[in-house]
Each structure stands twice: as C-alpha cells, then as structure tokens.
Design an enzyme around this catalytic site. Structure first.
Site, PDB file in Angstrom:
ATOM      1  N   CYS A   1     -20.403  -2.877   5.608  1.00  0.00           N
ATOM      2  CA  CYS A   1     -21.551  -3.410   4.859  1.00  0.00           C
ATOM      3  C   CYS A   1     -21.721  -4.905   5.099  1.00  0.00           C
ATOM      4  O   CYS A   1     -22.679  -5.518   4.622  1.00  0.00           O
ATOM      5  CB  CYS A   1     -21.392  -3.136   3.357  1.00  0.00           C
TER       6      CYS A   1
ATOM      7  N   CYS B   1     -18.712  -3.930  -1.568  1.00  0.00           N
ATOM      8  CA  CYS B   1     -19.022  -2.524  -1.894  1.00  0.00           C
ATOM      9  C   CYS B   1     -17.799  -1.749  -2.390  1.00  0.00           C
ATOM     10  O   CYS B   1     -17.897  -0.558  -2.682  1.00  0.00           O
ATOM     11  CB  CYS B   1     -19.645  -1.822  -0.689  1.00  0.00           C
TER      12      CYS B   1
ATOM     13  N   HIS C   1       1.017  -5.655  -9.673  1.00  0.00           N
ATOM     14  CA  HIS C   1       0.386  -6.678  -8.831  1.00  0.00           C
ATOM     15  C   HIS C   1      -0.412  -6.086  -7.676  1.00  0.00           C
ATOM     16  O   HIS C   1      -0.726  -6.780  -6.719  1.00  0.00           O
ATOM     17  CB  HIS C   1       1.440  -7.664  -8.313  1.00  0.00           C
TER      18      HIS C   1
ATOM     19  N   VAL D   1       4.444  -5.396  -4.223  1.00  0.00           N
ATOM     20  CA  VAL D   1       3.159  -4.936  -3.673  1.00  0.00           C
ATOM     21  C   VAL D   1       3.349  -4.168  -2.358  1.00  0.00           C
ATOM     22  O   VAL D   1       2.382  -3.838  -1.696  1.00  0.00           O
ATOM     23  CB  VAL D   1       2.198  -6.134  -3.422  1.00  0.00           C
ATOM     24  N   ASP D   2       4.606  -3.899  -1.999  1.00  0.00           N
ATOM     25  CA  ASP D   2       4.876  -3.318  -0.685  1.00  0.00           C
ATOM     26  C   ASP D   2       4.700  -1.806  -0.603  1.00  0.00           C
ATOM     27  O   ASP D   2       4.721  -1.244   0.482  1.00  0.00           O
ATOM     28  CB  ASP D   2       6.293  -3.688  -0.237  1.00  0.00           C
TER      29      ASP D   2
ATOM     30  N   ALA E   1      11.373  -8.289  -6.954  1.00  0.00           N
ATOM     31  CA  ALA E   1      11.554  -8.660  -5.542  1.00  0.00           C
ATOM     32  C   ALA E   1      12.905  -8.256  -4.959  1.00  0.00           C
ATOM     33  O   ALA E   1      12.997  -7.895  -3.784  1.00  0.00           O
ATOM     34  CB  ALA E   1      11.357 -10.164  -5.379  1.00  0.00           C
TER      35      ALA E   1
ATOM     36  N   THR F   1      13.844  -6.987  -1.052  1.00  0.00           N
ATOM     37  CA  THR F   1      14.578  -7.790  -0.067  1.00  0.00           C
ATOM     38  C   THR F   1      15.664  -6.954   0.609  1.00  0.00           C
ATOM     39  O   THR F   1      15.991  -7.199   1.762  1.00  0.00           O
ATOM     40  CB  THR F   1      15.211  -9.041  -0.714  1.00  0.00           C
TER      41      THR F   1
ATOM     42  N   GLN G   1       6.737  -4.951  -9.843  1.00  0.00           N
ATOM     43  CA  GLN G   1       6.027  -6.193  -9.536  1.00  0.00           C
ATOM     44  C   GLN G   1       5.761  -6.268  -8.037  1.00  0.00           C
ATOM     45  O   GLN G   1       5.091  -7.178  -7.569  1.00  0.00           O
ATOM     46  CB  GLN G   1       6.901  -7.394  -9.900  1.00  0.00           C
TER      47      GLN G   1
ATOM     48  N   CYS H   1     -13.153  -3.946   0.171  1.00  0.00           N
ATOM     49  CA  CYS H   1     -14.312  -4.804   0.430  1.00  0.00           C
ATOM     50  C   CYS H   1     -14.745  -5.450  -0.879  1.00  0.00           C
ATOM     51  O   CYS H   1     -14.883  -4.773  -1.897  1.00  0.00           O
ATOM     52  CB  CYS H   1     -15.454  -3.987   1.019  1.00  0.00           C
TER      53      CYS H   1
END
Ligand SMILES: [Zn+2]
Length: 245
Positions: free
Chosen positions: A144, A125, A114, A98-99, A18, A22, A96, A122
């Site tokens: 869908c 599907c 992560h 996710v950005d 993180a 930041t 770690q 989705c």
C-alpha cells in the site's frame, strides 16, 4: 521442594526476561553495544523518536537485530517449558522477550508483553509480514506504500492491550510464579511478583544476579544457567510422575 510445589499448584505461571534468551546466544538488548551501535544506547534506536526522525538508523538497527534473531534457536529450557504446558504443569508464560523463542519451542499460551520481532506490520494498513521481509532493501515498504515496522513495543509506546489482558488473566489466581532470567527492575516486570505475593502465591526466582524481590521469594537460585536448572527440575518431576509398581 520445587517439584512438590509444581505438582500441588492449581495454577502455575512462568515469567521470563532477557536471561532466558541470552542462553540461546541472543545478546541482551541493553548490552548489545557492538559494531556500529557502540556510540549510541540501543534504547535510542528502539524508540518512537528514531522511528519518526531517524528512520534509516531505525531500519538498520532492526535489520541487524532480526538477522541475529533468525540465527538463534530455542534452548533446552524453552523446550522444557513447552513440555510442562503440554503436561498441564504450567498454565502459561508471560514474557518480556520479543524473540518468539517460547512459541518456536512449542509453547501456546504466551503473553508477549513487548510484542514480537518475528512479525512486521504496516503502519498504514496493518498488514503483517514475516521478519525475513526486513532483510531486503525494499522490505520496509508495504504494497500500500506504507512503512513496515517491527511489531515490537518501542520506548514511548504503550504495551499491546491484548497481551496485557492475557498476562493479567494468567496471573489472576496464580498459586506459583516462577521468574526466569529477569532482574524484575522495570515496570511492568515488577508488577507480577507483587501480584503473586498479594494472592498468597509461592514465588520462585531464578536469575543470574540477585533481585530486589529475593527477600520475598520462597526460593531463589543465582549464578545458575536457567536451561540446566529447568532440565534438572524436569528430570525430578518425571521420576515422581512414574507410576509405582
Ligand atoms: Zn500497508
């Protein structure tokens, strides 16, 4: 010292947490208690429980996180790491975060443990959509009819197998592991310094606060901005790289 290690290492891997994000202005996930989220822990929303039982809150939480994400850009530290990969100075990044800021900066070999908040999927599907889709009211429903969720790992879910395999392949045979902005407290973060030391690798930890692994590390830097530190090391590497005469 660190520049010599980077030059001599046959396999160098960077692990980011993180603290790396930041510095781009992205609030730390766990301390993001602001506005309407003040009353509940973010871990409440980022869970399979909220996804199943409190979907409206789940959507609002992620809509806000995605909105914040789309405003931030990689900082100089992300750019340095992408440059190091191009020059063959590092073999890849395990993150770690996710950005998607490493990929946005140009890094190619990234194991995102992560998942990614820049992608939606989705649940019926498996069709994928860009994160921007979540900004519209109808953006959570797939063609869908299925529910579209962020492609991130929620509390209560396993890590994506493909990313774990990628991370393990990177850490296998590592000679230098550089940890940037992770307290290394939770699994699987703590796995990587242990694996690195088992293999006799050098361990470098750049984190604002001390970590439990500092005693085993070959170099520890606290209370310093990661971006600034990377730029400094980069400048030194360039000087050493200059052909003589
Ligand atoms: Zn679908």
């Amino acid at each position: 010292m660190i520049t010599e290690w980077i030059k001599q290492s046959n396999k160098t891997v960077v692990f980011t947490g993180a603290g790396m994000s930041t510095e781009s202005g992205l609030p730390d996930f766990r301390s993001a208690k602001q506005g309407m989220w003040r009353d509940k822990d973010p871990t409440y929303y980022a869970s399979t429980y909220a996804l199943t039982h409190h979907r409206d809150e789940f959507i609002q939480f992620y809509r806000q996180r995605i909105k914040g994400l789309l405003k931030v850009r990689p900082h100089e530290g992300h750019t340095v790491l992408a440059e190091w990969e191009k020059r063959g100075w590092i073999d890849g990044i395990v993150t770690q975060n996710v950005d998607g800021l490493h990929q946005a900066a140009g890094s190619k070999r990234v194991a995102a443990l992560h998942g990614s908040l820049r992608e939606l999927v989705c649940m019926e599907c498996q069709k994928t959509y860009p994160a921007q889709q979540y900004e519209t009211e109808t953006g959570t429903t797939c063609v869908c009819g299925g529910f579209i969720r962020p492609k991130v790992v929620l509390f209560g879910e396993n890590l994506p197998e493909q990313e774990v395999e990628r991370a393990e392949a990177l850490i296998d045979g590592v000679e230098l592991l550089i940890v940037l902005g992770s307290s290394l407290q939770v699994s699987p973060a703590n796995f990587f310094p242990i694996r690195a030391k088992e293999q006799g690798a050098k361990l470098v930890i750049i984190n604002w606060e001390p970590t439990d692994f500092d005693a085993e590390a070959d170099l520890v830097v606290n209370r310093e901005k990661i971006g600034a530190w990377l730029q400094q090391v980069h400048a030194e590497l360039l000087i050493k790289n200059k052909p003589v005469g």
